[in-house]
Design a protein around this motif. Structure first.
Motif, mmCIF file in Angstrom:
data_model
loop_
_atom_site.group_PDB
_atom_site.id
_atom_site.type_symbol
_atom_site.label_atom_id
_atom_site.label_comp_id
_atom_site.label_asym_id
_atom_site.label_seq_id
_atom_site.Cartn_x
_atom_site.Cartn_y
_atom_site.Cartn_z
ATOM 1 N N VAL A 1 0.816 -1.204 0.000
ATOM 2 C CA VAL A 1 0.000 0.000 0.000
ATOM 3 C C VAL A 1 0.844 1.246 0.000
ATOM 4 C CG1 VAL A 1 -1.971 -1.057 1.154
ATOM 5 C CG2 VAL A 1 -0.151 -0.059 2.513
ATOM 6 N N ALA A 2 0.328 2.295 -0.611
ATOM 7 C CA ALA A 2 0.924 3.629 -0.599
ATOM 8 C C ALA A 2 -0.197 4.602 -0.779
ATOM 9 C CB ALA A 2 1.953 3.768 -1.712
ATOM 10 N N ALA A 3 0.042 5.850 -0.477
ATOM 11 C CA ALA A 3 -1.029 6.833 -0.618
ATOM 12 C C ALA A 3 -0.773 7.701 -1.824
ATOM 13 C CB ALA A 3 -1.113 7.710 0.627
ATOM 14 N N ALA B 1 5.421 7.407 0.088
ATOM 15 C CA ALA B 1 5.543 7.366 1.543
ATOM 16 C C ALA B 1 5.605 8.775 2.130
ATOM 17 C CB ALA B 1 6.800 6.576 1.932
ATOM 18 N N GLU C 1 2.124 10.341 2.016
ATOM 19 C CA GLU C 1 1.235 9.835 3.058
ATOM 20 C C GLU C 1 1.592 10.424 4.409
ATOM 21 O OE1 GLU C 1 -0.541 5.641 4.786
ATOM 22 O OE2 GLU C 1 1.180 5.607 3.442
ATOM 23 N N ARG D 1 -0.922 12.736 6.698
ATOM 24 C CA ARG D 1 -1.336 12.350 8.049
ATOM 25 C C ARG D 1 -0.993 13.438 9.064
ATOM 26 N NH1 ARG D 1 -2.807 7.013 8.588
ATOM 27 N NH2 ARG D 1 -2.394 5.672 6.792
ATOM 28 N N GLU E 1 -9.269 8.958 8.287
ATOM 29 C CA GLU E 1 -7.891 8.549 8.047
ATOM 30 C C GLU E 1 -7.663 8.384 6.557
ATOM 31 O OE1 GLU E 1 -4.948 4.838 9.245
ATOM 32 O OE2 GLU E 1 -6.676 5.353 10.493
ATOM 33 N N ALA F 1 -5.386 4.155 2.235
ATOM 34 C CA ALA F 1 -4.137 3.579 1.737
ATOM 35 C C ALA F 1 -4.396 2.971 0.366
ATOM 36 C CB ALA F 1 -3.616 2.522 2.702
ATOM 37 N N ASP G 1 -2.733 1.198 -3.251
ATOM 38 C CA ASP G 1 -1.633 0.584 -3.987
ATOM 39 C C ASP G 1 -1.572 1.250 -5.363
ATOM 40 O OD1 ASP G 1 0.112 -0.992 -5.391
ATOM 41 O OD2 ASP G 1 -0.907 -2.885 -4.991
ATOM 42 N N TYR H 1 -12.324 9.960 -0.970
ATOM 43 C CA TYR H 1 -10.864 9.848 -0.966
ATOM 44 C C TYR H 1 -10.216 11.216 -0.774
ATOM 45 C CZ TYR H 1 -6.075 9.470 -2.469
ATOM 46 O OH TYR H 1 -4.712 9.573 -2.513
#
Length: 335
Positions: free
Chosen positions: A14-16, A30, A33, A37, A55, A58, A60, A260
């Motif tokens: 997973v990645a954002a 990374a 994300e 956050r 939140e 996450a 992919d 999203y």
């Protein structure tokens, strides 16, 4: 049209992803994300349950899609595949890849279309014993591409309506929900036509949301209210910039995308409306009318519903709230 083949595997990665138009090309997923956050945590009022729940999703973004949910072939569904589709062993599916998570967007290689719509199409192809071939299409292209035979099916957030039912067959897989989005800190609350009077509203051309906006505006004008001003943009990045700069007041678009964007802090959802307003409609896999493929697709979806792969796929993309109880072919709609 760019053709890519979607394949499944078993390991989650997973990645954002944030709106690409607003981020430097060298920024890693990374880092994005982490920044998102931290930003969300800094802006959220202490003790606010709504903000605690928001939140970031996450996602992919790899072309391999290692986290894609898989299923197996269903003999009853395989038996329903029309001979001309079964002959080459492929299911050619159109997905609009010009968007952003979670529906359909381009992966890190900037050519492979990935997203929730591709994952659902992948489940159906697997249940039918076919290899999935994904074709990146624009929203304007898909009807003609189905009619010409370039596509066998479309999984692209297509809502069922009376006009489309004249030309196409549908197998439902999600509720059709649209959302009004606005810049963070907006005091807008939109729940009825009068709430858009006098607003500048970004909307996609030729979409159900455009129809809703124009219907609401006509109702408002007839009631003596100030008209709304529709605005059209070439990309989601352009729309996001227009919202954040104040060029438009709100954007009416697919709820999944809005959820999203809200989760990563770019905007906030200020209202929702069913895509079939004033009635209820659903999002569905779309095939050319009369080919018989829709019955195989429905059976494939039902297999995915029964074995849990459908629910896991929606959960993977944050869309569990739009799940339906069972697929349905050509649901009744009000004209």
């Amino acid at each position: 049209m760019t053709r890519t083949t979607a394949r499944t595997s078993a390991r989650a990665a997973v990645a954002a992803l944030a709106a690409a138009a607003l981020l430097p090309a060298c920024t890693s997923a990374a880092e994005i994300e982490a920044d998102q956050r931290a930003e969300a945590a800094a802006e959220a009022p202490a003790g606010d349950p709504a903000d605690e729940a928001a939140e970031p999703l996450a996602v992919d973004t790899s072309p391999e899609q290692a986290g894609r949910v898989s299923t197996d072939a269903a003999p009853d569904a395989v038996a329903l595949v029309p001979a001309d589709v079964a002959e080459d062993g492929r299911l050619t599916v159109g997905v609009a890849g010009a968007g952003e998570p979670p529906l359909g967007f381009l992966a890190d290689d900037n050519q492979t279309v990935v997203g929730s719509e591709v994952d659902l199409a992948s489940l159906v192809a697997e249940t039918l014993g076919l290899e999935l071939e994904v074709v990146n299409v624009s929203w304007e292209q898909w009807p003609l591409a189905l009619q010409s035979g370039d596509l066998e099916a479309v999984f692209s957030n297509v809502g069922v309506n009376a006009e489309r039912l004249e030309l196409f067959d549908f197998a439902t897989y999600r509720e059709g929900v649209m959302a009004f989005s606005a810049a963070r800190g907006s005091d807008l609350e939109i729940s009825e036509p009068a709430d858009v009077a006098g607003l500048t509203v970004a909307v996609g051309s030729g979409t159900n949301q455009e129809r809703i906006l124009l219907d609401w505006d006509a109702q408002n004008v007839a009631a003596g209210l100030e008209p709304a001003q529709p605005e059209y943009f070439a990309s989601s990045g352009d729309t996001l910039l227009a919202l954040q700069s104040g060029r438009v007041d709100t954007f009416l678009g697919p709820n999944p995308t809005a959820v999203y964007q809200e989760s990563v802090g770019d905007l906030e959802v200020v209202g929702t409306v069913n895509a079939g307003w004033p009635n209820t409609t659903y999002v569905a896999a779309t095939t050319l009318k009369g080919t018989g493929l829709v019955d195989a697709v429905e059976a494939g979806l039902q297999h995915a519903f029964d074995d849990g792969s459908y629910a896991r796929t929606l959960e993977r993309w944050g869309l569990a709230g739009e799940a339906v109880d069972a697929p349905e072919v050509n649901p009744a709609v009000d004209s």
